[in-house]
Design a protein around this motif. Structure first.
Motif, PDB file in Angstrom:
ATOM      1  N   GLY A  12       0.860  -1.200   0.219  1.00 15.77           N
ATOM      2  CA  GLY A  12       0.061   0.157  -0.069  1.00 15.77           C
ATOM      3  C   GLY A  12       0.906   1.200  -0.061  1.00 15.77           C
ATOM      4  O   GLY A  12       1.951   1.120  -0.110  1.00 15.77           O
ATOM      5  N   ASN A  13       0.266   2.519  -0.205  1.00 16.25           N
ATOM      6  CA  ASN A  13       0.878   3.715  -0.308  1.00 16.25           C
ATOM      7  C   ASN A  13       0.976   4.391   1.077  1.00 16.25           C
ATOM      8  O   ASN A  13       1.701   5.415   1.151  1.00 16.25           O
ATOM      9  N   GLY A  14       0.631   3.717   2.114  1.00  8.54           N
ATOM     10  CA  GLY A  14       0.817   4.203   3.548  1.00  8.54           C
ATOM     11  C   GLY A  14       2.237   4.020   4.184  1.00  8.54           C
ATOM     12  O   GLY A  14       2.853   3.082   3.879  1.00  8.54           O
ATOM     13  N   LYS A  15       2.339   4.772   5.419  1.00  8.05           N
ATOM     14  CA  LYS A  15       3.348   4.714   6.121  1.00  8.05           C
ATOM     15  C   LYS A  15       3.011   3.329   6.954  1.00  8.05           C
ATOM     16  O   LYS A  15       1.911   3.350   7.540  1.00  8.05           O
ATOM     17  N   GLY A  16       4.027   2.823   7.361  1.00  9.70           N
ATOM     18  CA  GLY A  16       4.021   1.684   8.404  1.00  9.70           C
ATOM     19  C   GLY A  16       4.256   0.147   7.886  1.00  9.70           C
ATOM     20  O   GLY A  16       4.069  -0.741   8.650  1.00  9.70           O
ATOM     21  N   LYS A  17       4.747  -0.095   6.730  1.00  5.89           N
ATOM     22  CA  LYS A  17       4.809  -1.401   6.224  1.00  5.89           C
ATOM     23  C   LYS A  17       6.177  -2.048   6.816  1.00  5.89           C
ATOM     24  O   LYS A  17       6.118  -2.926   7.405  1.00  5.89           O
ATOM     25  N   TYR A 153      -1.323 -14.090   3.677  1.00  2.00           N
ATOM     26  CA  TYR A 153      -1.697 -12.751   4.239  1.00  2.00           C
ATOM     27  C   TYR A 153      -1.490 -11.663   3.154  1.00  2.00           C
ATOM     28  O   TYR A 153      -0.236 -11.608   2.959  1.00  2.00           O
ATOM     29  N   VAL A 154      -2.179 -10.775   2.875  1.00  2.00           N
ATOM     30  CA  VAL A 154      -1.767  -9.460   2.060  1.00  2.00           C
ATOM     31  C   VAL A 154      -2.803  -8.269   2.783  1.00  2.00           C
ATOM     32  O   VAL A 154      -3.713  -8.416   2.914  1.00  2.00           O
ATOM     33  N   SER A 155      -2.014  -7.522   3.627  1.00  2.00           N
ATOM     34  CA  SER A 155      -2.426  -6.569   4.242  1.00  2.00           C
ATOM     35  C   SER A 155      -2.084  -5.125   3.565  1.00  2.00           C
ATOM     36  O   SER A 155      -0.816  -4.955   3.245  1.00  2.00           O
ATOM     37  N   GLU A 156      -3.068  -4.297   3.409  1.00  2.00           N
ATOM     38  CA  GLU A 156      -2.784  -3.109   2.613  1.00  2.00           C
ATOM     39  C   GLU A 156      -2.888  -2.171   3.553  1.00  2.00           C
ATOM     40  O   GLU A 156      -3.800  -1.702   4.178  1.00  2.00           O
ATOM     41  N   ILE A 157      -1.793  -1.101   3.553  1.00  2.00           N
ATOM     42  CA  ILE A 157      -1.622   0.065   4.259  1.00  2.00           C
ATOM     43  C   ILE A 157      -2.038   1.482   3.422  1.00  2.00           C
ATOM     44  O   ILE A 157      -1.016   1.366   2.699  1.00  2.00           O
ATOM     45  N   ASN A 158      -2.923   1.995   3.520  1.00  2.00           N
ATOM     46  CA  ASN A 158      -3.345   3.161   2.761  1.00  2.00           C
ATOM     47  C   ASN A 158      -3.571   4.495   3.427  1.00  2.00           C
ATOM     48  O   ASN A 158      -4.145   4.484   4.583  1.00  2.00           O
ATOM     49  N   PRO A 159      -2.900   5.298   3.170  1.00  2.02           N
ATOM     50  CA  PRO A 159      -2.944   6.746   4.039  1.00  2.02           C
ATOM     51  C   PRO A 159      -4.333   7.431   3.768  1.00  2.02           C
ATOM     52  O   PRO A 159      -4.818   7.585   2.637  1.00  2.02           O
ATOM     53  N   ILE A 160      -4.977   8.007   4.614  1.00  2.00           N
ATOM     54  CA  ILE A 160      -6.253   8.728   4.844  1.00  2.00           C
ATOM     55  C   ILE A 160      -5.680  10.206   5.131  1.00  2.00           C
ATOM     56  O   ILE A 160      -6.050  10.945   4.441  1.00  2.00           O
ATOM     57  N   LYS A 161      -4.708  10.389   5.818  1.00  2.00           N
ATOM     58  CA  LYS A 161      -4.080  11.570   6.047  1.00  2.00           C
ATOM     59  C   LYS A 161      -2.487  11.484   6.515  1.00  2.00           C
ATOM     60  O   LYS A 161      -2.413  10.594   7.148  1.00  2.00           O
ATOM     61  N   HIS A 162      -1.785  12.533   6.207  1.00  2.00           N
ATOM     62  CA  HIS A 162      -0.241  12.404   6.473  1.00  2.00           C
ATOM     63  C   HIS A 162       0.258  13.698   6.571  1.00  2.00           C
ATOM     64  O   HIS A 162      -0.177  14.526   5.888  1.00  2.00           O
ATOM     65  N   PRO A 163       1.089  13.874   7.621  1.00  2.00           N
ATOM     66  CA  PRO A 163       1.650  15.318   7.826  1.00  2.00           C
ATOM     67  C   PRO A 163       2.359  15.857   6.776  1.00  2.00           C
ATOM     68  O   PRO A 163       2.560  17.091   6.536  1.00  2.00           O
ATOM     69  N   PHE A 164       2.874  14.852   5.922  1.00  2.00           N
ATOM     70  CA  PHE A 164       3.827  15.356   4.742  1.00  2.00           C
ATOM     71  C   PHE A 164       2.904  16.336   3.728  1.00  2.00           C
ATOM     72  O   PHE A 164       3.415  17.332   3.323  1.00  2.00           O
TER      73      PHE A 164
END
Length: 176
Positions: A12-17, A153-164
């Protein structure tokens, strides 16, 4: 009966992978599993490396020389990077075939695949044919279908909001 290892993907495109994979590795290390993490396309110092160094059964390996982002590299630097990635892949191949660890984390392997430095079909085949007890964790954006197919397992982490998005740069100890 020996435990059967599964394949995990954090994408995913989010922070935390990477953080998720490190957390899983710490959990496993806490249960006395031997954890080996290979980081691809990363050469800067990060906070998690400091604490992992203190754990007796969690190793981190980096094979790449420090350099800029892939898109900033000239052809010679890309050739050197491919050599470094090939060295890392030989190390990974050994871990998969020998099964001398309990968990193998391939951090940012999807980035190496996305930049055509790793063949996803070859990697998927090697993971599918690993020692049965070996848990494998892969991270990075844009997971190829062939990797999804072998994953449990496939877990997707996507940003909703990011300080950047507000112009706040990476903060020491939080994003690094």
């Amino acid at each position: 009966m020996e435990r059967k290892g599964l394949v995990h993907v954090y994408t995913g495109n989010g922070k935390g992978k990477t953080t998720a994979s490190v957390g899983l590795g710490i959990r496993a290390a806490g249960r006395e599993f031997k954890v080996v993490m290979v980081q691809f396309l990363k050469s800067s110092d990060t906070g998690e490396l400091k604490i992992i160094e203190q754990l007796p059964n969690f190793e981190v390996h980096r094979f790449e020389r420090p350099r800029g982002f892939f898109w900033t590299l000239d052809e010679n630097e890309k050739k050197e990077l491919q050599e470094d990635i090939d060295t890392a892949l030989r190390f990974v191949d050994e871990r998969l075939s020998k099964g001398d660890c309990d968990m193998l984390i391939l951090d940012e392997i999807m980035g190496a695949i996305g930049n055509n430095l790793v063949d996803p079909n070859v990697l998927a085949s090697k993971i599918a044919n690993r020692k049965e007890h070996l848990e494998v964790v892969l991270t990075g954006r844009n997971v190829p279908e062939v990797i999804k197919e072998i994953a449990d397992y496939v877990s997707e982490i996507n940003p909703i909001k990011h300080p950047f998005d507000k112009g706040i740069p990476a903060r020491r100890g939080i994003e690094d």
